[in-house]
Scaffold this motif. Structure first.
Motif, mmCIF file in Angstrom:
data_model
loop_
_atom_site.group_PDB
_atom_site.id
_atom_site.type_symbol
_atom_site.label_atom_id
_atom_site.label_comp_id
_atom_site.label_asym_id
_atom_site.label_seq_id
_atom_site.Cartn_x
_atom_site.Cartn_y
_atom_site.Cartn_z
ATOM 1 N N ALA A 50 -1.426 8.087 -4.298
ATOM 2 C CA ALA A 50 -2.104 8.120 -5.606
ATOM 3 C C ALA A 50 -0.724 8.494 -6.737
ATOM 4 O O ALA A 50 -0.961 7.996 -7.825
ATOM 5 C CB ALA A 50 -3.422 8.964 -5.897
ATOM 6 N N GLY A 104 -1.454 0.696 -2.910
ATOM 7 C CA GLY A 104 -2.072 1.873 -2.340
ATOM 8 C C GLY A 104 -3.004 2.531 -3.528
ATOM 9 O O GLY A 104 -2.680 2.888 -4.759
ATOM 10 N N THR A 105 -4.135 2.779 -3.051
ATOM 11 C CA THR A 105 -5.156 3.363 -3.817
ATOM 12 C C THR A 105 -5.842 4.711 -3.434
ATOM 13 O O THR A 105 -6.425 5.447 -3.752
ATOM 14 C CB THR A 105 -6.585 2.385 -4.126
ATOM 15 O OG1 THR A 105 -6.918 2.336 -2.931
ATOM 16 C CG2 THR A 105 -6.064 1.088 -4.863
ATOM 17 N N TYR A 106 -5.419 5.092 -1.874
ATOM 18 C CA TYR A 106 -5.795 6.111 -1.372
ATOM 19 C C TYR A 106 -5.011 7.572 -1.770
ATOM 20 O O TYR A 106 -3.972 7.391 -2.437
ATOM 21 C CB TYR A 106 -5.801 6.001 0.119
ATOM 22 C CG TYR A 106 -4.638 5.390 0.739
ATOM 23 C CD1 TYR A 106 -3.578 6.018 1.304
ATOM 24 C CD2 TYR A 106 -4.426 3.946 0.714
ATOM 25 C CE1 TYR A 106 -2.349 5.554 1.570
ATOM 26 C CE2 TYR A 106 -3.431 3.525 1.124
ATOM 27 C CZ TYR A 106 -2.251 4.202 1.801
ATOM 28 O OH TYR A 106 -1.082 3.472 2.226
ATOM 29 N N LYS A 107 -5.472 8.784 -1.577
ATOM 30 C CA LYS A 107 -4.970 9.785 -1.817
ATOM 31 C C LYS A 107 -3.672 9.969 -1.673
ATOM 32 O O LYS A 107 -2.737 10.328 -2.548
ATOM 33 C CB LYS A 107 -5.817 10.922 -1.461
ATOM 34 C CG LYS A 107 -5.404 12.399 -2.085
ATOM 35 C CD LYS A 107 -6.349 13.379 -1.447
ATOM 36 C CE LYS A 107 -5.875 14.751 -1.886
ATOM 37 N NZ LYS A 107 -6.509 15.755 -1.130
ATOM 38 N N ARG A 108 -3.120 9.485 -0.578
ATOM 39 C CA ARG A 108 -1.680 9.697 -0.226
ATOM 40 C C ARG A 108 -0.686 9.047 -0.953
ATOM 41 O O ARG A 108 0.459 9.498 -1.366
ATOM 42 C CB ARG A 108 -1.513 9.123 1.358
ATOM 43 C CG ARG A 108 0.080 9.561 1.836
ATOM 44 C CD ARG A 108 -0.090 8.954 3.368
ATOM 45 N NE ARG A 108 0.171 7.784 3.324
ATOM 46 C CZ ARG A 108 0.881 7.122 4.350
ATOM 47 N NH1 ARG A 108 1.132 7.621 5.528
ATOM 48 N NH2 ARG A 108 1.144 5.654 4.504
ATOM 49 N N GLY A 131 0.633 -1.317 -0.003
ATOM 50 C CA GLY A 131 -0.045 0.010 0.012
ATOM 51 C C GLY A 131 0.734 1.195 0.067
ATOM 52 O O GLY A 131 0.385 2.285 -0.223
#
Length: 177
Positions: A107, A101-105, A60
Motif C-alpha cells: 500500500a 498491489g492493493t494489499y497492506k504490504r 502486484g
C-alpha cells in the motif's frame, strides 16, 4: 414414517474420504509449485518491453499510483528512455494499474517508486550483505533473477532461491536463514 438417520459405519466412508484426501494432496503441491505472481493475462508487450531490460515485475509489487507515475515518465525511466509507442504505453498502463498491489504490504508508495526501496522488499532481504548487490553476478537489488530462479515467471518463492555464481561462501548465511 421416516426411518431414523443411521450414519454409515466409519469403515464404509473410509475409501471415499481417502480418495478425496489423496486428490487434494496431489493437487496442492502442483498448485504451490505453479504459483505465479504474473497474471495469466500478462500482455506479451509487457514481458517484451519491460523484460528486455530488467525483470518484468509482477504488477502486484507496486501500488497503482506508483505504476501510474512510472508509465507517465518512461522517457526518463531511471535515466533511460524506455518509451514504447503510445498505444503500448496506454495498454500497459491500464493493465498495470488494474493489477497493482492493493494489499497492506504494498500500500505504501516506495521512494522513487522503486520496488527495491519498499519496506517489504527491505524486510525480505535484510540479511543480504550490501556487497552481494554489487557483485558481478548480481549487479543490483533489481536483478531478481540472480537469486530467484522463477523471477521471469513472477515466482519469487524462497524454495526457488539459488546462490549466485562467484559469491564468497560467507554470504551463503542469508540463503540459509
Amino acid at each position: 414414517m421416516n426411518a431414523p438417520f443411521r450414519p454409515l459405519p466409519s469403515h464404509a466412508s473410509l475409501p471415499w474420504a481417502a480418495s478425496l484426501l489423496l486428490a487434494l494432496a496431489a493437487a496442492l503441491p502442483a498448485q504451490a509449485d505453479e504459483r505465479q505472481l504474473l497474471p495469466a493475462n500478462t500482455p506479451k508487450a509487457y514481458t517484451q518491453e519491460c523484460g528486455s531490460c530488467h525483470t518484468a515485475y509482477p504488477p502486484g509489487m507496486l501500488p497503482a499510483p506508483s505504476w501510474k507515475r512510472l508509465m507517465s515518465g518512461l522517457d526518463k525511466h531511471y535515466g533511460t528512455d524506455a518509451s514504447p509507442d503510445e498505444k503500448t504505453v496506454q495498454q500497459l498502463a491500464v493493465w498495470l494499474e488494474t493489477h497493482a498491489g492493493t494489499y497492506k504490504r504494498v500500500a505504501e508508495e516506495p521512494l522513487q517508486d522503486r520496488i527495491t526501496q519498499s519496506n517489504w522488499f527491505r524486510r525480505e532481504h535484510r540479511g543480504i550483505d550490501a556487497a552481494v548487490w554489487k557483485h558481478a553476478s548480481v549487479k543490483s537489488a533489481a536483478n531478481c533473477a540472480a537469486c530467484h530462479s522463477g523471477a521471469e515467471r513472477g515466482n519469487f518463492d524462497e524454495r526457488g532461491l539459488r546462490f549466485p555464481a562467484g559469491l564468497d561462501e560467507r554470504h551463503r548465511r542469508a540463503w540459509q536463514d
